[in-house]
Scaffold this motif. Structure first.
Motif, mmCIF file in Angstrom:
data_model
loop_
_atom_site.group_PDB
_atom_site.id
_atom_site.type_symbol
_atom_site.label_atom_id
_atom_site.label_comp_id
_atom_site.label_asym_id
_atom_site.label_seq_id
_atom_site.Cartn_x
_atom_site.Cartn_y
_atom_site.Cartn_z
ATOM 1 N N SER A 1 -9.627 13.946 -0.960
ATOM 2 C CA SER A 1 -9.888 13.696 -2.153
ATOM 3 C C SER A 1 -8.423 12.113 -1.791
ATOM 4 O O SER A 1 -8.474 10.753 -2.050
ATOM 5 N N LEU A 2 -7.134 12.486 -1.702
ATOM 6 C CA LEU A 2 -5.889 11.471 -2.129
ATOM 7 C C LEU A 2 -6.386 10.482 -1.082
ATOM 8 O O LEU A 2 -5.982 9.195 -0.536
ATOM 9 N N SER A 3 -7.114 11.250 0.775
ATOM 10 C CA SER A 3 -7.157 10.365 1.379
ATOM 11 C C SER A 3 -7.688 9.457 1.344
ATOM 12 O O SER A 3 -7.627 7.792 1.541
ATOM 13 N N ASN A 4 -8.972 10.147 0.454
ATOM 14 C CA ASN A 4 -9.968 8.281 0.033
ATOM 15 C C ASN A 4 -9.119 7.794 -0.198
ATOM 16 O O ASN A 4 -9.807 6.110 -0.957
ATOM 17 N N LEU A 5 -8.622 8.605 -1.936
ATOM 18 C CA LEU A 5 -8.328 7.658 -2.623
ATOM 19 C C LEU A 5 -6.830 6.391 -1.730
ATOM 20 O O LEU A 5 -7.050 4.641 -2.043
ATOM 21 N N TRP A 6 -5.816 6.859 -1.363
ATOM 22 C CA TRP A 6 -5.398 5.514 -0.298
ATOM 23 C C TRP A 6 -5.861 4.272 -0.064
ATOM 24 O O TRP A 6 -5.487 3.438 0.476
ATOM 25 N N ILE A 7 -7.282 5.145 1.305
ATOM 26 C CA ILE A 7 -8.125 3.953 1.587
ATOM 27 C C ILE A 7 -8.345 3.250 0.395
ATOM 28 O O ILE A 7 -8.409 1.830 0.913
ATOM 29 N N GLN A 8 -9.447 3.562 -0.916
ATOM 30 C CA GLN A 8 -9.709 2.065 -1.603
ATOM 31 C C GLN A 8 -7.962 1.276 -2.342
ATOM 32 O O GLN A 8 -8.863 0.381 -2.229
ATOM 33 N N LEU A 9 -7.451 2.392 -2.393
ATOM 34 C CA LEU A 9 -5.819 1.376 -2.445
ATOM 35 C C LEU A 9 -5.847 0.394 -1.825
ATOM 36 O O LEU A 9 -5.119 -0.925 -2.215
ATOM 37 N N LEU A 10 -5.425 0.670 -0.410
ATOM 38 C CA LEU A 10 -5.721 -0.060 0.471
ATOM 39 C C LEU A 10 -6.755 -1.279 -0.004
ATOM 40 O O LEU A 10 -5.808 -3.054 0.087
ATOM 41 N N LYS A 11 -7.519 -1.083 -0.715
ATOM 42 C CA LYS A 11 -8.245 -2.658 0.054
ATOM 43 C C LYS A 11 -8.631 -2.490 -1.809
ATOM 44 O O LYS A 11 -8.776 -4.376 -1.570
ATOM 45 N N GLY A 12 -7.565 -2.255 -2.453
ATOM 46 C CA GLY A 12 -7.848 -2.542 -3.436
ATOM 47 C C GLY A 12 -6.299 -3.136 -3.528
ATOM 48 O O GLY A 12 -6.168 -4.635 -3.821
ATOM 49 N N SER A 13 -5.607 -3.068 -2.833
ATOM 50 C CA SER A 13 -4.690 -4.334 -2.640
ATOM 51 C C SER A 13 -4.410 -5.980 -2.423
ATOM 52 O O SER A 13 -3.581 -6.671 -1.797
ATOM 53 N N THR B 1 0.433 -1.057 0.025
ATOM 54 C CA THR B 1 0.246 0.089 0.270
ATOM 55 C C THR B 1 0.685 1.117 -0.079
ATOM 56 O O THR B 1 0.715 2.630 -0.895
ATOM 57 N N ALA B 2 1.870 1.062 1.207
ATOM 58 C CA ALA B 2 3.075 2.837 1.215
ATOM 59 C C ALA B 2 3.647 2.939 -0.153
ATOM 60 O O ALA B 2 3.476 4.006 -0.636
ATOM 61 N N LEU B 3 4.255 1.663 -1.039
ATOM 62 C CA LEU B 3 5.062 1.833 -1.985
ATOM 63 C C LEU B 3 3.552 2.101 -3.193
ATOM 64 O O LEU B 3 4.061 2.915 -4.497
ATOM 65 N N GLY B 4 2.958 1.438 -2.848
ATOM 66 C CA GLY B 4 1.716 1.809 -4.416
ATOM 67 C C GLY B 4 1.849 2.978 -4.536
ATOM 68 O O GLY B 4 1.507 3.668 -5.190
ATOM 69 N N LEU C 1 6.457 -9.099 -5.682
ATOM 70 C CA LEU C 1 5.646 -7.267 -5.107
ATOM 71 C C LEU C 1 5.827 -6.086 -5.749
ATOM 72 O O LEU C 1 4.748 -4.856 -5.192
ATOM 73 N N ALA C 2 6.658 -6.149 -6.898
ATOM 74 C CA ALA C 2 6.876 -5.664 -7.548
ATOM 75 C C ALA C 2 5.216 -5.207 -8.555
ATOM 76 O O ALA C 2 4.990 -4.054 -9.067
ATOM 77 N N ILE C 3 4.902 -6.539 -9.179
ATOM 78 C CA ILE C 3 3.690 -6.279 -9.968
ATOM 79 C C ILE C 3 2.826 -6.159 -8.816
ATOM 80 O O ILE C 3 1.951 -4.530 -9.706
ATOM 81 N N GLY C 4 2.474 -6.129 -7.530
ATOM 82 C CA GLY C 4 1.353 -5.187 -7.272
ATOM 83 C C GLY C 4 1.344 -4.125 -7.073
ATOM 84 O O GLY C 4 0.825 -3.204 -7.276
ATOM 85 N N VAL C 5 3.292 -2.987 -6.751
ATOM 86 C CA VAL C 5 3.353 -2.137 -6.538
ATOM 87 C C VAL C 5 2.910 -1.441 -7.971
ATOM 88 O O VAL C 5 2.520 0.057 -7.821
#
Length: 258
Positions: free
Chosen positions: A162-174, A36-39, A102-106
């Motif tokens: 808005s970025l905060s909401n996107l990063w939460i979505q990214l966490l769930k997408g991970s 999540t952090a690297l992505g 890991l690189a694929i996911g990020v």
């Protein structure tokens, strides 16, 4: 036994299984947080590059940026992930090569959510009052220097909710990265489910992802408070700790902007 009755009947043994598997689960949490952090960092870089490119003076730059954003917004994250994992290695030399899971996911998360974040950056830059652009000209700053010294600091404060909401979505997408043999939190939850049943495993998953998302909200709220203070639109972070635990972009109880 699964279901509500089985959940309560097997609660003690399931907790013991959870404790026994905690080292593996913590490894999964580490992989999820790292992905999540690297992505998110890759997505932020992509967002600024292509968000700013969409408001550039040169039409060719705007067109290229728009094509990139629409392509990665318009295609599925799952397809992008599988393409990097299974199609890329089959391409002819020198285009085809095997990436680490890991690189694929990020990369998949960064490209997909970076395209969405680029629209946030573009919209936030467009929301900066036109008088600020006139100030850039009055100060005889170059367009690029004026963008990063005057416009972007103000847009940064606008785009953080808005970025905060996107990063939460990214966490769930991970959670889908386990499909490319990355042993993340969701993979460990699936292993736990085999031994404890659906109810216990997925309730644990809900709580685990919620706690990680809550940390993201606190960090992003801290960045938002700091960014607004730097442009004179709110108190310092040391004076507004309570604002860290509110919803992203919301106002304090008094209605005053943070």
């Amino acid at each position: 036994m699964d279901g509500v009755i089985g959940f309560f009947q097997d609660l003690g043994p399931n907790f013991q299984l959870l404790l026994d598997r905690m080292p593996l689960i913590l490894d999964g949490v580490f992989v999820t947080v790292l992905t999540t952090a690297l992505g998110a960092l890759l997505a932020l870089l992509i967002a600024f590059v292509f968000g700013i490119a969409q408001v550039a003076k040169f039409a060719a730059v705007r067109i290229i940026a728009r094509i990139f954003v629409e392509f990665f917004r318009g295609t599925s994250l799952v397809v992008q992930l599988f393409w990097l994992a299974f199609v890329l290695p089959q391409l002819p030399y020198p285009f085809g090569f095997q990436l680490d899971p890991l690189a694929i996911g990020v990369i998949a998360l960064g490209l997909n959510y970076g395209a969405y974040a680029a629209e946030v950056v573009r919209g936030s830059i467009g929301s900066v009052p036109t008088g600020q652009y006139e100030a850039v000209s009055a100060l005889s700053l170059s367009p690029m220097r004026g963008m990063f010294r005057v416009v972007v600091p103000q847009a940064w404060a606008l785009m953080l909710p808005s970025l905060s909401n996107l990063w939460i979505q990214l966490l769930k997408g991970s959670a889908i990265v386990y499909t490319v043999t990355l042993y993340d939190l969701f993979f460990q939850v699936e292993q736990l489910r085999i031994r404890t049943g659906t109810w216990f495993a997925y309730i644990f998953a809900l709580l685990a992802y919620f706690l990680i998302a809550w940390v993201i909200v606190v960090v992003m709220n801290a960045l938002e408070v700091r960014a607004k203070h730097k442009i004179g639109r709110g108190p310092a972070l040391s004076q507004s700790w309570g604002m860290l635990f509110r919803a992203p972009g919301s106002k304090p109880a008094g209605g005053e902007l943070a």
